[in-house]
Write a protein that holds these residues in place. Structure first.
Motif, mmCIF file in Angstrom:
data_model
loop_
_atom_site.group_PDB
_atom_site.id
_atom_site.type_symbol
_atom_site.label_atom_id
_atom_site.label_comp_id
_atom_site.label_asym_id
_atom_site.label_seq_id
_atom_site.Cartn_x
_atom_site.Cartn_y
_atom_site.Cartn_z
ATOM 1 N N CYS A 1 0.835 -1.212 0.000
ATOM 2 C CA CYS A 1 0.000 0.000 0.000
ATOM 3 C C CYS A 1 0.860 1.247 0.000
ATOM 4 C CB CYS A 1 -0.939 -0.019 1.201
ATOM 5 S SG CYS A 1 -2.202 -1.313 1.119
ATOM 6 N N SER A 2 1.968 1.236 0.724
ATOM 7 C CA SER A 2 2.846 2.404 0.771
ATOM 8 C C SER A 2 3.492 2.662 -0.586
ATOM 9 C CB SER A 2 3.927 2.203 1.841
ATOM 10 O OG SER A 2 3.351 2.194 3.135
ATOM 11 N N TYR A 3 3.818 1.597 -1.313
ATOM 12 C CA TYR A 3 4.329 1.777 -2.675
ATOM 13 C C TYR A 3 3.278 2.466 -3.554
ATOM 14 C CZ TYR A 3 5.510 0.783 -7.503
ATOM 15 O OH TYR A 3 5.754 0.920 -8.847
ATOM 16 N N PHE A 4 2.031 2.037 -3.445
ATOM 17 C CA PHE A 4 0.978 2.629 -4.264
ATOM 18 C C PHE A 4 0.720 4.091 -3.891
ATOM 19 C CE2 PHE A 4 -0.099 -1.626 -5.696
ATOM 20 C CZ PHE A 4 -0.562 -1.384 -6.979
ATOM 21 N N VAL A 5 1.010 4.471 -2.660
ATOM 22 C CA VAL A 5 0.863 5.876 -2.290
ATOM 23 C C VAL A 5 1.740 6.740 -3.185
ATOM 24 C CG1 VAL A 5 1.432 7.573 -0.512
ATOM 25 C CG2 VAL A 5 0.140 5.543 0.095
ATOM 26 N N GLY A 6 3.015 6.394 -3.285
ATOM 27 C CA GLY A 6 3.907 7.168 -4.142
ATOM 28 C C GLY A 6 3.482 7.146 -5.595
ATOM 29 N N GLN A 7 2.989 6.002 -6.063
ATOM 30 C CA GLN A 7 2.547 5.896 -7.449
ATOM 31 C C GLN A 7 1.357 6.809 -7.707
ATOM 32 O OE1 GLN A 7 4.381 4.183 -9.639
ATOM 33 N NE2 GLN A 7 3.094 5.218 -11.156
ATOM 34 N N ARG A 8 0.469 6.926 -6.744
ATOM 35 C CA ARG A 8 -0.693 7.803 -6.914
ATOM 36 C C ARG A 8 -0.264 9.268 -7.014
ATOM 37 N NH1 ARG A 8 -4.650 5.789 -2.225
ATOM 38 N NH2 ARG A 8 -5.996 7.492 -2.977
ATOM 39 N N PHE A 9 0.767 9.653 -6.275
ATOM 40 C CA PHE A 9 1.286 11.009 -6.417
ATOM 41 C C PHE A 9 1.900 11.211 -7.803
ATOM 42 C CE2 PHE A 9 1.065 11.044 -1.760
ATOM 43 C CZ PHE A 9 0.602 12.337 -1.537
ATOM 44 N N ASN A 10 2.618 10.216 -8.293
ATOM 45 C CA ASN A 10 3.229 10.327 -9.618
ATOM 46 C C ASN A 10 2.199 10.376 -10.735
ATOM 47 O OD1 ASN A 10 5.874 10.382 -8.719
ATOM 48 N ND2 ASN A 10 6.145 8.163 -8.857
ATOM 49 N N ASP A 11 1.012 9.803 -10.496
ATOM 50 C CA ASP A 11 -0.028 9.748 -11.520
ATOM 51 C C ASP A 11 -0.964 10.954 -11.495
ATOM 52 O OD1 ASP A 11 0.908 7.318 -12.447
ATOM 53 O OD2 ASP A 11 -0.469 6.120 -11.242
ATOM 54 N N ASP A 12 -0.668 11.949 -10.701
ATOM 55 C CA ASP A 12 -1.537 13.130 -10.624
ATOM 56 C C ASP A 12 -1.633 13.778 -12.011
ATOM 57 O OD1 ASP A 12 -2.482 15.884 -10.207
ATOM 58 O OD2 ASP A 12 -2.185 15.487 -8.089
ATOM 59 N N PRO A 13 -2.837 13.996 -12.539
ATOM 60 C CA PRO A 13 -2.972 14.549 -13.897
ATOM 61 C C PRO A 13 -2.426 15.959 -14.041
ATOM 62 C CG PRO A 13 -5.099 14.500 -12.770
ATOM 63 C CD PRO A 13 -4.151 13.718 -11.912
ATOM 64 N N ARG A 14 -2.269 16.677 -12.927
ATOM 65 C CA ARG A 14 -1.711 18.029 -13.021
ATOM 66 C C ARG A 14 -0.252 18.010 -13.458
ATOM 67 N NH1 ARG A 14 -4.089 19.694 -7.216
ATOM 68 N NH2 ARG A 14 -3.600 17.467 -6.946
ATOM 69 N N LEU A 15 0.451 16.920 -13.171
ATOM 70 C CA LEU A 15 1.824 16.792 -13.653
ATOM 71 C C LEU A 15 1.853 16.717 -15.173
ATOM 72 C CD1 LEU A 15 3.141 14.197 -11.047
ATOM 73 C CD2 LEU A 15 3.750 16.615 -11.152
ATOM 74 N N SER A 16 0.957 15.940 -15.748
ATOM 75 C CA SER A 16 0.859 15.854 -17.211
ATOM 76 C C SER A 16 0.407 17.182 -17.800
ATOM 77 C CB SER A 16 -0.118 14.743 -17.610
ATOM 78 O OG SER A 16 0.293 13.494 -17.103
ATOM 79 N N ALA B 1 -7.212 14.845 -18.487
ATOM 80 C CA ALA B 1 -6.666 13.656 -17.825
ATOM 81 C C ALA B 1 -7.181 13.621 -16.403
ATOM 82 C CB ALA B 1 -5.136 13.667 -17.847
ATOM 83 N N GLY B 2 -7.405 12.410 -15.910
ATOM 84 C CA GLY B 2 -7.894 12.242 -14.544
ATOM 85 C C GLY B 2 -7.032 11.265 -13.771
ATOM 86 N N SER B 3 -7.192 11.286 -12.470
ATOM 87 C CA SER B 3 -6.472 10.343 -11.626
ATOM 88 C C SER B 3 -6.947 8.929 -11.911
ATOM 89 C CB SER B 3 -6.693 10.667 -10.152
ATOM 90 O OG SER B 3 -6.254 11.982 -9.849
ATOM 91 N N PRO B 4 -6.040 7.963 -11.994
ATOM 92 C CA PRO B 4 -6.460 6.570 -12.213
ATOM 93 C C PRO B 4 -7.311 6.083 -11.049
ATOM 94 C CG PRO B 4 -4.085 6.839 -12.547
ATOM 95 C CD PRO B 4 -4.580 8.109 -11.923
ATOM 96 N N PRO B 5 -8.163 5.116 -11.297
ATOM 97 C CA PRO B 5 -8.972 4.570 -10.191
ATOM 98 C C PRO B 5 -8.080 3.929 -9.134
ATOM 99 C CG PRO B 5 -9.182 3.217 -12.172
ATOM 100 C CD PRO B 5 -8.462 4.464 -12.580
ATOM 101 N N VAL B 6 -8.510 4.020 -7.889
ATOM 102 C CA VAL B 6 -7.752 3.460 -6.775
ATOM 103 C C VAL B 6 -8.137 2.003 -6.603
ATOM 104 C CG1 VAL B 6 -7.270 3.653 -4.307
ATOM 105 C CG2 VAL B 6 -7.709 5.720 -5.648
ATOM 106 N N PRO B 7 -7.164 1.075 -6.606
ATOM 107 C CA PRO B 7 -7.506 -0.338 -6.380
ATOM 108 C C PRO B 7 -8.276 -0.511 -5.072
ATOM 109 C CG PRO B 7 -5.230 -0.129 -7.111
ATOM 110 C CD PRO B 7 -5.727 1.265 -6.863
ATOM 111 N N ARG B 8 -9.258 -1.371 -5.085
ATOM 112 C CA ARG B 8 -10.145 -1.516 -3.938
ATOM 113 C C ARG B 8 -9.443 -2.064 -2.703
ATOM 114 N NH1 ARG B 8 -15.553 -1.318 -4.876
ATOM 115 N NH2 ARG B 8 -15.933 -2.733 -3.111
ATOM 116 N N TRP B 9 -8.338 -2.751 -2.892
ATOM 117 C CA TRP B 9 -7.711 -3.455 -1.771
ATOM 118 C C TRP B 9 -6.677 -2.614 -1.036
ATOM 119 C CZ3 TRP B 9 -2.433 -4.039 -2.343
ATOM 120 C CH2 TRP B 9 -1.934 -3.921 -3.648
#
Length: 559
Positions: free
Chosen positions: A375-390, A528-536
């Motif tokens: 889960c902590s790995y996915f936290v960083g990935q979610r920050f990297n996937d922020d559409p404002r960066l693109s 662009a939008g934020s990717p969906p968050v995995p349910r788990w």
């Protein structure tokens, strides 16, 4: 119960390394700015005067001392032109995040040291690993808010409070009081840690007469150190700007529990419901189970001289005082619960003191640590996937010199990107079209929160609350959100971040709705939008992260 060993414990080294790696993943979120609207580290200072005191300024001071001034001062001395100082924005953002990361790692070290002294090596390792891998902590360590710094100062005060209970030295009293004051100057709810000072004093003086227990010189000095620490962390507000500090503090104290119009009732269930956002559901259940076992162990021992019992009592006092006060807020968000979690984790320590419980509990915790790491790995990935960066990349590639960008309030601040050579101006500024020295104009639309009217409605007996809210967040810019004003501005691009669609102002809501419905001569050029968050995974919600970024380009007019 402490186990002093030469060198660094491999388990705590692994915990610190994991925390470091998880926090570095996504550390460049925003590139040149932090998009958390509550960020404190980079807010402006006029000397020592912050813009407001609704949140205390100590972390702002600390970050300016460690990061901002060491970068800005050489540029001032070298007379670097103002329009070229944007080159340092990325460095200031990175440096500020590294300060927060350092404080987070320090919090883990304090938790380990406290647990080692009170509960022994096994408990210290487990608690340090839970601190380092729980994804809720990792998420807040990416922000420049005061939340993670607050954890550090509260744990530092707790460390010396625990030392009071075990040894009772005057220096420990003084440090505990001073650091409790610094925690309060970092965020007002940090004052809750001061209960540790009082409880630790009673534990250290349990065999004294009540008169000597209450009228005790070290205790009096330590209590005096709390306001001294607060003044040291907020000197300008207390000593030079008292009226404004008082008004802002009272405004924050009154409106924070019902900031979004919540009904006036306690919400302890909502407070507890936030814990899985920090520890995850498996971690929350495991910690609750360990706390129950810890209670059994403490009651079996019934020994106030035992370091484990002292540590449990101190952690429980801090947790339940904080829970009793903040849990009463009608409005509950994750960052309100966050400062209580370190004490909850410290409460599990006695469960690992009994060898009969140790192996089953380790078998319970081990898979949770693995889950936390994922889960902590996915936290960083979610920050990297922020559409404002693109969106930032798209703007740099498509906006030409001489262009005007009209930006919604939540859009990135394009002028902070040095490559764009943009100048930010408020839409209410007269003759903004003639902004000097700008290759690109970043035209900011007004932020209409509706809070002045909301506060006047939910606090009818405190009319000054609505007046102060109007001073901080005036809602007088609705005039800008109409077709005629858009034709007058004639911007080349319009940027919209989805959070601005939630404004209660009908004019703003209609304006952006019409843009999205293609009722104005603008077409969508980037979306662009934020990717969906995995349910788990957890946390499900990260403050100000998920959203959608849309950029409109003006249609080419016919001949």
């Amino acid at each position: 119960m402490s186990s002093h060993r030469a060198g660094v414990d491999p388990a705590v080294a692994i915990a610190l390394l994991l925390a470091l790696l998880f926090c570095l993943h996504g550390i460049f979120w925003g590139r040149v700015e932090c998009w958390n609207r509550d960020q404190m580290a980079l807010r402006d200072l006029a000397g020592l005067r912050p813009g407001e005191y609704e949140k205390p300024p100590f972390h702002t001071y600390l970050n300016h001392l460690l990061v901002v001034e060491p970068i800005k001062l050489p540029m001032r001395l070298a007379h670097v032109p103002q329009d070229r100082r944007n080159q340092a924005n990325g460095a200031m953002l990175l440096g500020s995040r590294l300060v927060v990361l350092g404080l987070y790692l320090g919090t883990i070290v304090f938790a380990y040291a406290i647990s080692l002294r009170c509960y022994g090596l096994v408990a210290a390792r487990i608690i340090a690993l839970l601190f380092a891998t729980s994804a809720g902590f990792i998420a807040y360590a990416h922000f420049l808010t005061a939340d993670v710094p607050l954890l550090f100062w509260m744990m530092a005060a707790f460390f010396f409070g625990n030392q009071i209970a075990l040894s009772g030295k005057l220096s420990h009293y003084l440090w505990c009081g001073f650091l409790a004051g610094i925690a309060t100057a970092t965020k007002y709810n940090g004052l809750a840690v001061a209960i540790v000072l009082v409880v630790a004093h009673f534990l250290a003086s349990k065999n004294s007469r009540w008169r000597n227990l209450v009228f005790n010189r070290p205790l009096v000095f330590a209590l005096l150190m709390i306001p001294i620490g607060f003044i040291a962390g907020n000197p300008y507000g207390v000593l030079r700007d008292w009226n404004r500090f008082r008004n802002d503090f009272l405004l924050n104290y009154i409106v924070t529990p019902r900031f979004e119009g919540q009904p006036d009732r306690t919400n302890y269930i909502g407070f507890l419901d936030r814990i899985p956002e920090i520890l995850g559901w498996p971690g929350t259940v495991a910690v609750a189970f360990c706390v129950l076992i810890a209670i059994i162990v403490v009651f079996q021992q019934r020994n106030l001289n035992d370091p484990g019992t002292c540590g449990f009592i101190l952690a429980s006092a801090a947790f339940f005082l904080y829970f009793g006060k903040i849990g009463a807020f009608p409005r509950q968000v994750t960052r309100f619960t966050l400062p209580a979690i370190p004490f909850l984790l410290l409460m599990i320590g006695p469960a690992f003191q009994k060898s009969s419980f140790r192996k089953p509990l380790l078998a319970l915790i081990a898979p949770i640590l693995i889950y936390n790491c994922l889960c902590s790995y996915f936290v960083g990935q979610r920050f990297n996937d922020d559409p404002r960066l693109s969106a930032q990349v798209w703007i740099l590639q498509n906006v030409k010199p001489g262009s005007v960008i009209e930006s919604s309030p939540g859009s990135p601040h394009w002028h902070l990107m040095p490559e764009l050579k943009a100048k930010e101006v408020e839409i209410s500024r007269p003759q903004w079209e003639s902004a000097a020295g700008a290759s690109v104009i970043d035209l900011r639309m007004p932020w209409l929160t509706g809070r002045a009217a909301l506060f006047s409605w939910i606090f009818p007996n405190e009319k000054w609350v609505g007046q102060l809210a109007f001073e901080h967040e005036p809602d007088s810019g609705g005039w800008a959100y109409n077709a005629e004003e858009l034709r007058h501005r004639h911007p080349d691009f319009i940027t919209l971040y989805s959070s601005d669609l939630g404004s209660p102002d009908p004019a703003q809501h209609k304006y952006y709705g019409d843009l999205l419905a293609h009722r104005y001569p603008y077409k969508i050029a980037f979306a662009a939008g934020s990717p969906p968050v995995p349910r788990w995974i957890y946390p499900r919600d990260i403050d100000f992260l998920s959203g959608r970024m849309t950029t409109f380009r003006r249609k080419v007019e016919g001949p």
